[in-house]
Design a protein around this motif. Structure first.
Motif, PDB file in Angstrom:
ATOM      1  N   GLN A  75      21.130  27.771  46.389  1.00  8.29           N
ATOM      2  CA  GLN A  75      20.752  26.540  46.362  1.00  8.29           C
ATOM      3  C   GLN A  75      19.503  26.690  45.469  1.00  8.29           C
ATOM      4  O   GLN A  75      18.317  27.391  45.828  1.00  8.29           O
ATOM      5  CB  GLN A  75      20.246  26.026  47.842  1.00  8.29           C
ATOM      6  N   GLN A  76      19.238  25.597  44.765  1.00 10.18           N
ATOM      7  CA  GLN A  76      18.050  25.446  44.012  1.00 10.18           C
ATOM      8  C   GLN A  76      17.082  24.385  44.845  1.00 10.18           C
ATOM      9  O   GLN A  76      17.673  23.878  45.636  1.00 10.18           O
ATOM     10  CB  GLN A  76      18.291  24.760  42.735  1.00 10.18           C
ATOM     11  N   LYS A  77      15.884  24.442  44.495  1.00  4.69           N
ATOM     12  CA  LYS A  77      14.880  23.696  45.317  1.00  4.69           C
ATOM     13  C   LYS A  77      15.050  22.049  45.292  1.00  4.69           C
ATOM     14  O   LYS A  77      15.128  21.588  46.219  1.00  4.69           O
ATOM     15  CB  LYS A  77      13.340  23.851  44.828  1.00  4.69           C
ATOM     16  N   LEU A  78      15.638  21.711  44.184  1.00  2.00           N
ATOM     17  CA  LEU A  78      15.796  20.554  43.971  1.00  2.00           C
ATOM     18  C   LEU A  78      17.088  20.144  44.641  1.00  2.00           C
ATOM     19  O   LEU A  78      17.585  18.866  45.055  1.00  2.00           O
ATOM     20  CB  LEU A  78      15.978  20.067  42.381  1.00  2.00           C
ATOM     21  N   ASP A  79      17.945  20.857  44.755  1.00  2.25           N
ATOM     22  CA  ASP A  79      19.154  20.783  45.721  1.00  2.25           C
ATOM     23  C   ASP A  79      18.848  20.085  47.149  1.00  2.25           C
ATOM     24  O   ASP A  79      19.500  19.227  47.565  1.00  2.25           O
ATOM     25  CB  ASP A  79      20.309  21.958  45.764  1.00  2.25           C
ATOM     26  N   VAL A  80      17.903  20.943  47.483  1.00  3.27           N
ATOM     27  CA  VAL A  80      17.439  20.568  48.913  1.00  3.27           C
ATOM     28  C   VAL A  80      16.699  19.184  48.782  1.00  3.27           C
ATOM     29  O   VAL A  80      16.880  18.475  49.794  1.00  3.27           O
ATOM     30  CB  VAL A  80      16.364  22.044  49.444  1.00  3.27           C
ATOM     31  N   VAL A  81      15.729  19.198  47.931  1.00  5.05           N
ATOM     32  CA  VAL A  81      15.004  17.911  47.856  1.00  5.05           C
ATOM     33  C   VAL A  81      16.089  16.643  47.728  1.00  5.05           C
ATOM     34  O   VAL A  81      15.894  15.718  48.581  1.00  5.05           O
ATOM     35  CB  VAL A  81      14.013  17.865  46.605  1.00  5.05           C
ATOM     36  N   ALA A  82      17.051  16.694  46.884  1.00  6.32           N
ATOM     37  CA  ALA A  82      17.891  15.561  46.646  1.00  6.32           C
ATOM     38  C   ALA A  82      18.715  15.364  47.904  1.00  6.32           C
ATOM     39  O   ALA A  82      19.008  14.245  48.242  1.00  6.32           O
ATOM     40  CB  ALA A  82      18.951  15.917  45.414  1.00  6.32           C
ATOM     41  N   ASN A  83      19.226  16.450  48.780  1.00  5.90           N
ATOM     42  CA  ASN A  83      19.865  16.383  49.834  1.00  5.90           C
ATOM     43  C   ASN A  83      19.214  15.579  51.049  1.00  5.90           C
ATOM     44  O   ASN A  83      19.591  14.510  51.481  1.00  5.90           O
ATOM     45  CB  ASN A  83      20.475  17.790  50.438  1.00  5.90           C
ATOM     46  N   ILE A  84      17.816  16.128  51.071  1.00  6.77           N
ATOM     47  CA  ILE A  84      16.859  15.447  52.355  1.00  6.77           C
ATOM     48  C   ILE A  84      16.786  13.786  51.739  1.00  6.77           C
ATOM     49  O   ILE A  84      16.802  13.000  52.548  1.00  6.77           O
ATOM     50  CB  ILE A  84      15.605  15.869  52.065  1.00  6.77           C
ATOM     51  N   ARG A  85      16.634  13.529  50.304  1.00 10.50           N
ATOM     52  CA  ARG A  85      16.326  12.222  49.961  1.00 10.50           C
ATOM     53  C   ARG A  85      17.562  11.173  50.187  1.00 10.50           C
ATOM     54  O   ARG A  85      17.331  10.152  50.742  1.00 10.50           O
ATOM     55  CB  ARG A  85      15.809  12.294  48.552  1.00 10.50           C
ATOM     56  N   PHE A  86      18.524  11.747  49.986  1.00 12.36           N
ATOM     57  CA  PHE A  86      19.735  10.823  50.201  1.00 12.36           C
ATOM     58  C   PHE A  86      20.308  10.509  51.490  1.00 12.36           C
ATOM     59  O   PHE A  86      20.526   9.482  52.077  1.00 12.36           O
ATOM     60  CB  PHE A  86      21.150  11.305  49.438  1.00 12.36           C
ATOM     61  N   ILE A  87      20.018  11.664  52.373  1.00 13.74           N
ATOM     62  CA  ILE A  87      20.314  11.623  53.616  1.00 13.74           C
ATOM     63  C   ILE A  87      19.288  10.629  54.342  1.00 13.74           C
ATOM     64  O   ILE A  87      19.755   9.754  55.152  1.00 13.74           O
ATOM     65  CB  ILE A  87      20.340  13.137  54.550  1.00 13.74           C
ATOM     66  N   ARG A  88      18.088  10.676  54.069  1.00 13.57           N
ATOM     67  CA  ARG A  88      16.958   9.788  54.531  1.00 13.57           C
ATOM     68  C   ARG A  88      17.391   8.281  53.984  1.00 13.57           C
ATOM     69  O   ARG A  88      17.157   7.288  55.090  1.00 13.57           O
ATOM     70  CB  ARG A  88      15.563   9.883  54.117  1.00 13.57           C
ATOM     71  N   ALA A  89      17.445   8.092  52.871  1.00  9.99           N
ATOM     72  CA  ALA A  89      18.084   6.730  52.341  1.00  9.99           C
ATOM     73  C   ALA A  89      19.062   6.189  53.107  1.00  9.99           C
ATOM     74  O   ALA A  89      19.258   5.035  53.465  1.00  9.99           O
ATOM     75  CB  ALA A  89      18.292   6.660  50.936  1.00  9.99           C
ATOM     76  N   LEU A  90      20.328   6.921  53.539  1.00  5.13           N
ATOM     77  CA  LEU A  90      21.438   6.474  54.078  1.00  5.13           C
ATOM     78  C   LEU A  90      21.170   5.986  55.490  1.00  5.13           C
ATOM     79  O   LEU A  90      21.821   5.309  56.145  1.00  5.13           O
ATOM     80  CB  LEU A  90      22.584   7.539  53.664  1.00  5.13           C
ATOM     81  N   ILE A  91      20.352   7.175  56.181  1.00  3.88           N
ATOM     82  CA  ILE A  91      20.127   6.900  57.536  1.00  3.88           C
ATOM     83  C   ILE A  91      19.124   5.588  57.609  1.00  3.88           C
ATOM     84  O   ILE A  91      19.465   4.600  58.740  1.00  3.88           O
ATOM     85  CB  ILE A  91      19.307   8.013  58.237  1.00  3.88           C
ATOM     86  N   ASN A  92      17.889   5.471  56.947  1.00  3.93           N
ATOM     87  CA  ASN A  92      17.267   4.262  57.076  1.00  3.93           C
ATOM     88  C   ASN A  92      18.008   3.085  56.527  1.00  3.93           C
ATOM     89  O   ASN A  92      17.418   1.857  57.217  1.00  3.93           O
ATOM     90  CB  ASN A  92      15.999   4.649  56.271  1.00  3.93           C
ATOM     91  N   GLY A  93      18.818   3.194  55.661  1.00  5.41           N
ATOM     92  CA  GLY A  93      19.408   1.931  55.401  1.00  5.41           C
ATOM     93  C   GLY A  93      20.358   1.143  56.314  1.00  5.41           C
ATOM     94  O   GLY A  93      20.602   0.048  56.311  1.00  5.41           O
ATOM     95  N   GLY A  94      20.966   2.026  57.194  1.00  8.40           N
ATOM     96  CA  GLY A  94      21.511   1.571  58.386  1.00  8.40           C
ATOM     97  C   GLY A  94      23.083   1.213  58.294  1.00  8.40           C
ATOM     98  O   GLY A  94      23.406   0.734  59.085  1.00  8.40           O
ATOM     99  N   GLU A  95      23.431   1.373  56.995  1.00  8.76           N
ATOM    100  CA  GLU A  95      24.797   0.890  56.743  1.00  8.76           C
ATOM    101  C   GLU A  95      26.063   2.191  56.796  1.00  8.76           C
ATOM    102  O   GLU A  95      27.187   1.854  56.634  1.00  8.76           O
ATOM    103  CB  GLU A  95      25.037   0.122  55.306  1.00  8.76           C
ATOM    104  N   VAL A  96      25.415   3.301  57.015  1.00  8.34           N
ATOM    105  CA  VAL A  96      26.374   4.531  57.110  1.00  8.34           C
ATOM    106  C   VAL A  96      26.254   5.128  58.417  1.00  8.34           C
ATOM    107  O   VAL A  96      25.131   5.242  59.158  1.00  8.34           O
ATOM    108  CB  VAL A  96      25.962   5.534  56.142  1.00  8.34           C
ATOM    109  N   CYS A  97      27.615   5.375  59.147  1.00  7.09           N
ATOM    110  CA  CYS A  97      27.429   6.055  60.458  1.00  7.09           C
ATOM    111  C   CYS A  97      27.663   7.713  60.457  1.00  7.09           C
ATOM    112  O   CYS A  97      27.251   8.461  61.238  1.00  7.09           O
ATOM    113  CB  CYS A  97      28.702   5.717  61.207  1.00  7.09           C
TER     114      CYS A  97
END
Length: 332
Positions: A75-97
């Protein structure tokens, strides 16, 4: 009423992604807005990743992270950053289970169990190119869940098959940042305007050329390819086609989609079942390709007809202009 003088002084900005999504949502009487909001959430995460990439060298988030993902890849550092960012956005958006990611072993349960959608995502494709400032991307696929509302999503929500995708897309982070997506009614592309902080429609109704003169493959694996693939590559050389291979799937696919060409990632001795991930690389790009008039196959059938059996399943991929893909398949 706006005059020509007014237009000269204040040049129109164009159609924003939000306005485009809203316009297309209004075209369907049954639309209730959840999918539209989900696409906006993905776009927001893309803006954040774009920011992180552009300042990566300044804040020490290039280079290896020191761990491997579920694929066994460093894993590259940005792999981890991108993974965290997208998961947060999808959780906070509320439209994904539920979410599956290239960087995670199992389903990520968001807690939004009343939500209708699940997402399969490769948060940062081509991450080995990060340190040398080469184009990288995000690939995503959206399904309407089949498990009951109110319950946790199950693996069956993700193993429905490529033809069940309700939307798919990618974000290319390069000389400009472009978001391309389809909801099954054509393909549109939006370029990020840094000064406005908005994605602006730049590629309406993308249609891929029926034929092309670009072929993209990893030359280092040539001797491991099946004979029909090597035969096709020799024919491309005889025709003086252009060999173009970035090593970032999104970058290679985007170029060929617009200019005409074929991308090949056949099975090899090292990866006899193929290397690309079926759910969050092959399926979404195949949906986009077909919506743009191109083709995608694993060598034996449409990629979208391949039956998935596991979350991180791998597959061969031949994708691009219809004539070129057909010529390759005729050699089998």
């Amino acid at each position: 009423m706006e005059t020509n003088t007014d237009q000269h002084i204040a040049v129109p900005v164009g159609v924003t992604l939000d306005r485009y999504i809203m316009h297309n949502q209004n075209a369907f009487s049954f639309a209730t807005g959840e999918l539209s909001q989900l696409l906006r959430d993905i776009a927001l995460a893309g803006k954040i990743i774009n920011r992180e990439i552009n300042r990566a060298g300044l804040i020490d988030i290039t280079g290896g992270f020191g761990t491997n993902n579920v694929q066994g890849e460093a894993q590259q550092k940005l792999d981890v950053v991108a993974n965290i960012r997208f998961i947060r956005a999808l959780i906070n958006g509320g439209e994904v289970c539920g979410i599956i990611s290239e960087e995670e072993d199992d389903i990520i349960h968001t807690g939004n169990n009343q939500s209708k959608y699940v997402v399969a995502i490769d948060p940062l494709d081509g991450s080995s190119n990060i340190d040398v400032n080469v184009s990288i991307g995000t690939i995503f696929s959206i399904y309407r869940r089949v498990s009951p509302l109110g319950e946790k999503p199950t693996i069956e929500d993700f193993l429905q098959g490529g033809d069940k995708q309700v939307a798919a897309g990618y974000i290319l982070y390069g000389s400009s940042t472009i978001l391309v997506y389809t909801t099954g009614n054509g393909v549109a592309g939006f370029t990020y305007d840094f000064s406005l902080g908005e994605f602006i429609l730049s590629h309406a109704n993308i249609r891929s050329p029926q034929d092309g003169k670009i072929f993209s493959y990893n030359e280092g694996n040539y001797n491991s390819y099946e004979s029909f693939v090597r035969e096709y590559l020799i024919e491309c050389r005889k025709r003086s086609y252009s060999a173009r291979y970035i090593g970032s799937l999104v970058g290679d696919f985007h170029r060929n989609l617009l200019k005409g060409g074929i991308y090949l990632y056949p099975p090899t001795t090292k990866d006899p079942k193929g290397k690309l991930r079926l759910l969050y690389e092959c399926f979404p790009l195949a949906m986009i390709a077909e919506q743009a008039g191109a083709k995608a196959t694993n060598g034996f059938q449409r990629i979208l007809e391949v039956e998935p059996v596991s979350l991180h399943q791998r597959a061969p991929l031949y994708i691009g202009s219809e004539t070129m893909v057909n010529e390759l398949m005729n050699l089998i």
